[in-house]
Design an enzyme around this catalytic site. Structure first.
Site, PDB file in Angstrom:
ATOM      1  N   SER A  12      -5.761  16.409   0.961  1.00 55.08           N
ATOM      2  CA  SER A  12      -5.876  16.817  -0.215  1.00 55.08           C
ATOM      3  C   SER A  12      -7.551  17.657  -0.786  1.00 55.08           C
ATOM      4  O   SER A  12      -7.411  18.280  -1.256  1.00 55.08           O
ATOM      5  CB  SER A  12      -4.863  16.496  -0.992  1.00 55.08           C
ATOM      6  OG  SER A  12      -5.666  14.890  -0.884  1.00 55.08           O
ATOM      7  N   ASN A  13      -8.166  16.335  -0.517  1.00 52.87           N
ATOM      8  CA  ASN A  13      -9.198  16.437  -0.785  1.00 52.87           C
ATOM      9  C   ASN A  13     -10.374  17.579  -0.432  1.00 52.87           C
ATOM     10  O   ASN A  13     -10.798  18.449  -1.175  1.00 52.87           O
ATOM     11  CB  ASN A  13     -10.289  15.150  -0.313  1.00 52.87           C
ATOM     12  CG  ASN A  13     -10.132  14.571  -1.656  1.00 52.87           C
ATOM     13  OD1 ASN A  13     -10.730  14.517  -2.640  1.00 52.87           O
ATOM     14  ND2 ASN A  13      -9.488  13.006  -0.817  1.00 52.87           N
ATOM     15  N   LEU A  84     -11.680   8.925   8.527  1.00 55.06           N
ATOM     16  CA  LEU A  84     -12.124   7.650   8.795  1.00 55.06           C
ATOM     17  C   LEU A  84     -13.330   7.324   9.807  1.00 55.06           C
ATOM     18  O   LEU A  84     -12.694   5.865  10.187  1.00 55.06           O
ATOM     19  CB  LEU A  84      -9.999   6.757   9.189  1.00 55.06           C
ATOM     20  CG  LEU A  84      -8.740   7.301   7.835  1.00 55.06           C
ATOM     21  CD1 LEU A  84      -7.916   6.099   8.452  1.00 55.06           C
ATOM     22  CD2 LEU A  84     -10.082   6.460   6.235  1.00 55.06           C
ATOM     23  N   ASN A 101     -18.998  11.258   0.945  1.00 57.73           N
ATOM     24  CA  ASN A 101     -18.332  11.240   0.838  1.00 57.73           C
ATOM     25  C   ASN A 101     -17.310  10.723  -0.465  1.00 57.73           C
ATOM     26  O   ASN A 101     -18.595   9.910  -1.794  1.00 57.73           O
ATOM     27  CB  ASN A 101     -18.489   9.677   1.431  1.00 57.73           C
ATOM     28  CG  ASN A 101     -17.158   8.932   2.194  1.00 57.73           C
ATOM     29  OD1 ASN A 101     -15.879   9.685   2.704  1.00 57.73           O
ATOM     30  ND2 ASN A 101     -17.249   7.583   1.504  1.00 57.73           N
ATOM     31  N   HIS A 103     -14.745   8.225  -1.908  1.00 54.29           N
ATOM     32  CA  HIS A 103     -13.849   6.945  -2.342  1.00 54.29           C
ATOM     33  C   HIS A 103     -13.538   6.414  -3.145  1.00 54.29           C
ATOM     34  O   HIS A 103     -13.976   6.939  -3.764  1.00 54.29           O
ATOM     35  CB  HIS A 103     -15.301   5.430  -1.753  1.00 54.29           C
ATOM     36  CG  HIS A 103     -15.001   4.546  -1.259  1.00 54.29           C
ATOM     37  ND1 HIS A 103     -14.032   3.937   0.137  1.00 54.29           N
ATOM     38  CD2 HIS A 103     -14.652   3.025  -2.239  1.00 54.29           C
ATOM     39  CE1 HIS A 103     -13.767   2.691  -0.306  1.00 54.29           C
ATOM     40  NE2 HIS A 103     -13.978   2.179  -1.226  1.00 54.29           N
TER      41      HIS A 103
HETATM   42  C1  GRF Z   1      -8.287   9.466   0.070  1.00 54.26           C
HETATM   43  O1  GRF Z   1      -7.959   8.314  -1.146  1.00 54.26           O
HETATM   44  C2  GRF Z   1      -9.502   9.424   0.223  1.00 54.26           C
HETATM   45  O2  GRF Z   1     -10.383   8.809  -1.466  1.00 54.26           O
HETATM   46  C3  GRF Z   1      -9.182   8.791   1.133  1.00 54.26           C
HETATM   47  O3  GRF Z   1      -7.952   8.880   2.048  1.00 54.26           O
HETATM   48  C4  GRF Z   1      -7.332   9.867   1.180  1.00 54.26           C
HETATM   49  C5  GRF Z   1      -6.696  11.075   1.162  1.00 54.26           C
HETATM   50  O4  GRF Z   1      -7.654  12.130   1.515  1.00 54.26           O
HETATM   51  N1  GRF Z   1     -10.012   8.702   1.958  1.00 54.26           N
HETATM   52  P1  GRF Z   1      -6.534  13.361   2.014  1.00 54.26           P
HETATM   53  O5  GRF Z   1      -6.093  13.816   1.433  1.00 54.26           O
HETATM   54  O6  GRF Z   1      -6.650  12.585   3.134  1.00 54.26           O
HETATM   55  O7  GRF Z   1      -8.415  14.289   1.335  1.00 54.26           O
END
Ligand code: GRF
Length: 199
Positions: A12-13, A84, A101, A103
């Site tokens: 989603s990011n 991750l 990054n 967080h």
């Molecule tokens: C988010 O909360 C991010 O901060 C963390 O992983 C979660 C999922 O992110 N590191 P995304 O939807 O895969 O971007």
């Protein structure tokens, strides 16, 4: 600037970076360490080259392959968006102050080894704090220890960890594109372990 985005999950990011793209950056590569990360699908849907580089398909050569791809694609900066795995020093050092990054807490709280994804929000919930938030920071050789670029907070009271996560994700989706635009427009200066933002 030519950007690579590294993901491990839903992406989603990554989607917020795609949706808020500006003329100062182009996402040309998405790499996931997980084969079924939906972030790979999001990239492919937008015509962005995407691939899985993980232990299962590259084993110990995983990080060598990541660096090879970053070089092949002439990457100028890297965004860790829900990624991750820990990047090794030989990649971090090659992209000094060019890896950011996101967080999901207000660093230096609830960060470091073991604080990732939902574990962050569970720890926030258990601690009883009244505010949490999100942080974008530079990636250095440590875990969540690079200079802080942007932060945004949100008040919490009796939310569950899942509800906290949803509130924080809204902040993440705002902060990450903003930070990438600042980086690509060379508006982030660093000194004495802090950043100076030249908006
Ligand atoms: C988010 O909360 C991010 O901060 C963390 O992983 C979660 C999922 O992110 N590191 P995304 O939807 O895969 O971007």
């Amino acid at each position: 600037m030519r950007i690579a985005v590294l993901v491990s999950g839903g992406g989603s990011n990554l989607q917020s970076l795609i949706d808020n793209a500006s003329d100062c950056y182009e996402i040309v590569l998405v790499i996931s360490d997980r084969q079924h990360a939906f972030g790979l699908e999001r990239a492919k849907k937008h015509g962005i080259d995407a691939c899985c580089v993980g232990l299962k398909n590259f084993g110990d050569a995983k990080n060598d392959e990541i660096l090879r791809l970053l070089t092949e694609y002439r990457i100028d900066a890297v965004v860790l968006a829900g990624y991750l795995s820990i990047l090794p020093d030989f990649i971090v050092n090659k992209f000094e102050h060019k890896i950011i990054n996101i967080h999901p807490s207000l660093i230096p709280s609830f960060c470091g080894m073991g604080f990732y994804g939902h574990k962050v929000h569970e720890a926030v919930f258990k601690s009883g704090v009244k505010i949490t938030g999100a942080t974008v920071h530079f990636v250095n050789a440590g875990v969540d220890t690079g200079e802080i670029i942007l932060q945004e907070s949100v008040a919490i009271s009796d939310e569950t960890p899942e509800e906290i996560a949803k509130k924080v994700l809204v902040l993440e989706h705002r902060l990450l594109p903003h930070a990438l635009n600042l980086l690509c427009n060379n508006k982030i200066k660093t000194e004495h372990n802090r950043t100076i933002i030249c908006e």
